[in-house]
Design an enzyme around this catalytic site. Structure first.
Site, mmCIF file in Angstrom:
data_model
loop_
_atom_site.group_PDB
_atom_site.id
_atom_site.type_symbol
_atom_site.label_atom_id
_atom_site.label_comp_id
_atom_site.label_asym_id
_atom_site.label_seq_id
_atom_site.Cartn_x
_atom_site.Cartn_y
_atom_site.Cartn_z
ATOM 1 N N GLU A 1 36.457 47.979 52.521
ATOM 2 C CA GLU A 1 35.220 48.474 51.921
ATOM 3 C C GLU A 1 35.069 49.978 52.098
ATOM 4 O O GLU A 1 34.634 50.685 51.184
ATOM 5 C CB GLU A 1 34.009 47.750 52.529
ATOM 6 C CG GLU A 1 33.935 46.268 52.242
ATOM 7 C CD GLU A 1 33.539 45.964 50.791
ATOM 8 O OE1 GLU A 1 33.630 44.798 50.399
ATOM 9 O OE2 GLU A 1 33.150 46.897 50.056
ATOM 10 N N ASP B 1 41.561 39.092 44.212
ATOM 11 C CA ASP B 1 41.339 39.864 42.985
ATOM 12 C C ASP B 1 42.006 41.233 42.879
ATOM 13 O O ASP B 1 42.904 41.461 42.067
ATOM 14 C CB ASP B 1 39.840 39.994 42.709
ATOM 15 C CG ASP B 1 39.016 40.436 43.913
ATOM 16 O OD1 ASP B 1 39.609 40.856 44.924
ATOM 17 O OD2 ASP B 1 37.776 40.382 43.838
ATOM 18 N N GLU C 1 31.310 42.983 37.500
ATOM 19 C CA GLU C 1 32.606 42.581 36.950
ATOM 20 C C GLU C 1 32.569 42.185 35.475
ATOM 21 O O GLU C 1 33.501 42.492 34.715
ATOM 22 C CB GLU C 1 33.196 41.439 37.787
ATOM 23 C CG GLU C 1 33.611 41.829 39.182
ATOM 24 C CD GLU C 1 32.441 41.966 40.147
ATOM 25 O OE1 GLU C 1 32.591 42.658 41.178
ATOM 26 O OE2 GLU C 1 31.362 41.385 39.865
#
Length: 643
Positions: free
Chosen positions: A268, A401, A535
């Site tokens: 992150e 992902d 997304e």
């Protein structure tokens, strides 16, 4: 993109203990008498101890003295009395010096110590005359001096590097007045989010827009690192909000400090902070962003100190101690985390001329290439101690992902020279298409999850980015399958739009099923929330860029209106807990990625293609644009010294 498993475990934090002047009563301007007495007593004892130690030490004049000057070294003694040059014994020079000189030196030292002690005593008396506030102010001044010295030490100028050819960082103004009006509306939403964060959460990682106070999660640690400021900078810049951009730059220059005792997610912090700082640097040319990015990268490097070189998920910015998430399979690292460092780390090596960053991510790639892959699929878990896969769970959504995304983008960012990355991407996509992609009974194309030999017919909101990825990777695909992958991207975009359209709020749920008669609908209550995720809109934007089909702008505008209607509150924007409820409750979090990704992709969707053209820019997984590096291959830095 964040993974669902990385949601905050708890939003509660103890308030910091205040031991400053305000923690004491204000009616006393000076120290109490008893405190003065104790301080004087301590000082007297200290002085007595010093003098006693000095006078009771053994007299050094009674021992042989060895000065460290050139005259007092061991030299060969030549016996000249015999008229020859034969070497005799060794003579210690200085041994026969006049002892009068020693006594004078000792007396001088005694006088100096006595004067120093008298001076210290006078200073202590002066201190005792001052108020507590004055003493605190002096201490703070000294602290500030130390901090400034450390900043100067850390802010060494980096070597000059030729900037890539930066195209399309301004404008994008649409000619159509209707499109321009919609773009201006999105810009207004950005201002609303930013101004409320500035008023109520400034310096905190995120904002609680209903409680109107700062917010942070366990993934970003317990320190005020201003995640929203860093994440939003490039969005502010491309929207032309330059006053707001300068506010953020000023805060970063004066307050962003990574020398804090705080445990953060390597993934992150890399995608939000390093990605955000690098993008801000490339867009604005302001050196402070590059310097801060390099400082932070140095704090992340200890996470790679594992037996395999696969980094830990978490690292303490101060101590460098790393660990993995307790819930991850058998202490494993996560594919989408250690596989989503390549873009940022290659740019760090490019800007610094230091290959360490590039070597770290290439080591990860080489290790993965050697490993067996069940059915050609990459499991989501890898143990950093043993180098073995954890449980065989494969996903193009959370936990997997952005690993696939970064294989494709490593190739694009290298000006399509990193063919190794492209081959890994093509191999992975072929296995995904064979084992994970299916059509529902209603004709909707979806991407399931592979769990121990079984396909779970469920798709997450995070997985919806893949429509844009397939479209982005269509050009250059094997066997002239560009048309096939563009069509696959369009089908995924349609499925994800259906997940929005089949809710009450016209906002998509966190996950949705394709079982029996249920299609593109969330079944479990804990999957019905929407937390301002980007997304689906990301895929709309990529599909618009490659097809210019007006339906993608129509779908994007539907989402914009729904967000403005159901997520907007007076203090910013909040996620909602149930998209199927006509009167939803708020989760009271304005995510930093809402400003970094969701609003940026919407703004780009209603801008001309000459704003950040895809031939020149590659977006990291937090939507931070990084320029294509036109190099002979990805091992080279743009720094001439490294080249």
């Amino acid at each position: 993109m964040t993974t669902p498993a990385l949601l905050p475990l708890s939003g509660r934090r103890l308030p910091p203990l205040n031991l400053g002047a305000s923690a004491f009563p204000h009616h006393r301007a000076t120290l109490r008498l008893s405190e003065k007495f104790i301080l004087l007593l301590i000082l007297s004892a200290f002085i007595t101890l010093c003098f006693g130690a000095f006078f009771f030490l053994p007299d050094s004049s009674k021992h042989k003295r060895f000065d460290l000057g050139l005259e007092d070294v061991l030299i060969p003694h030549v016996d000249t009395s015999k008229g020859d040059k034969n070497l005799g014994g060794f003579l210690i020079h200085g041994q026969g010096h006049d002892e009068h000189r020693h006594r004078e030196e000792e007396e001088r030292l005694r006088n100096k110590i006595r004067a120093d002690h008298e001076k210290a005593l006078e200073e202590a008396k002066e201190k005792l005359k001052k108020s507590r506030d004055e003493i605190q102010a002096e201490i703070q001044t000294e602290k500030n001096k130390v901090v400034q010295e450390l900043k100067k030490k850390d802010s060494k100028p980096l070597p000059p590097v030729p900037l890539p050819n930066l195209i399309g960082i301004n404008s994008g103004e649409p000619a159509d007045p209707d499109i321009r009006e919609k773009r201006n509306k999105i810009k207004e939403m950005m201002k609303h989010a930013w101004e409320n964060y500035r008023q109520y959460g400034w310096g905190h990682n995120e904002l609680k827009p209903i409680a109107r106070k700062g917010h942070s999660t366990n993934i970003l640690g317990n320190s005020q690192l201003g995640a929203t400021i860093v994440d939003a900078l490039d969005t502010l810049y491309i929207m032309g909000l330059h006053d707001e951009f300068r506010e953020g730059q000023e805060w970063i220059d004066k307050n962003l400090d990574f020398s804090v005792n705080s445990e953060v997610s390597v993934f992150e912090v890399n995608i939000r902070f390093i990605g955000g700082l690098l993008a801000a640097y490339y867009l604005s040319g302001q050196e402070v962003f590059k310097i801060k990015a390099v400082q932070l990268a140095g704090k992340l490097l200890p996470a790679f100190n594992t037996p395999t070189g696969i980094p830990w998920a978490m690292v303490n910015l101060k101590s460098g101690v790393g660990r993995n998430w307790g819930w991850a399979s058998a202490g494993s690292s996560i594919l989408a985390e250690f596989g989503t460092l390549h873009m940022e780390f290659v740019h760090l090596s490019y800007l610094t001329g230091d290959p360490v960053y590039y070597n770290k991510v290439m080591h990860i790639r080489k290790l993965l290439q050697k490993m067996d892959r069940p059915n050609g699929l990459y499991p989501n878990y890898l143990n950093p101690r043993t180098g073995r896969w954890g449980q065989h769970h494969t996903s193009v959504g959370g936990l997997g992902d952005s690993f696939y995304e970064y294989l494709l983008k490593a190739w694009l960012m290298s000006d399509k020279m990193d063919t190794e990355a492209r081959k890994m991407y093509d191999d992975a996509i072929e296995a995904i298409e064979k084992h994970l992609i299916r059509k529902s009974n209603g004709g909707l194309t979806f991407i399931g999850e592979w769990k121990n030999g079984h396909l779970e017919r469920k798709m997450g909101h995070l997985t919806c980015f893949a429509g844009g990825m397939f479209a982005l990777g269509a050009d250059g695909s094997r066997d002239d399958k560009a048309g096939h992958y563009l069509q696959l991207g369009a089908e995924i975009a349609h499925t994800c739009h259906e997940s929005y359209d089949r809710t009450t709020l016209k906002l998509g749920p966190e996950a949705f099923k394709f079982d029996g008669g249920v299609e593109a609908v969330a079944v479990r209550q804990n999957e019905k929330y929407y937390i301002l995720r980007p997304e689906v809109i990301e895929t709309y934007w990529y599909m618009w860029r490659f097809t210019h089909d007006p339906k993608y702008r129509q779908w994007g505008w539907e989402a914009t209106q729904a967000i403005d209607k159901y997520c907007r509150v007076s203090g910013g924007f909040s996620g909602v807990k149930d998209v199927y409820s006509s009167s939803p409750t708020y989760d009271d979090v304005q995510q930093s990625f809402f400003l970094a990704e969701t609003l940026k992709y919407l703004y780009l969707l209603f801008s001309n293609d000459d704003l950040l053209p895809l031939d020149n820019w590659v977006f990291n997984t937090e939507a931070h644009p990084l320029p294509v590096l036109h190099l002979a291959n990805t091992t080279l830095s743009g720094n001439p010294a490294y080249r």
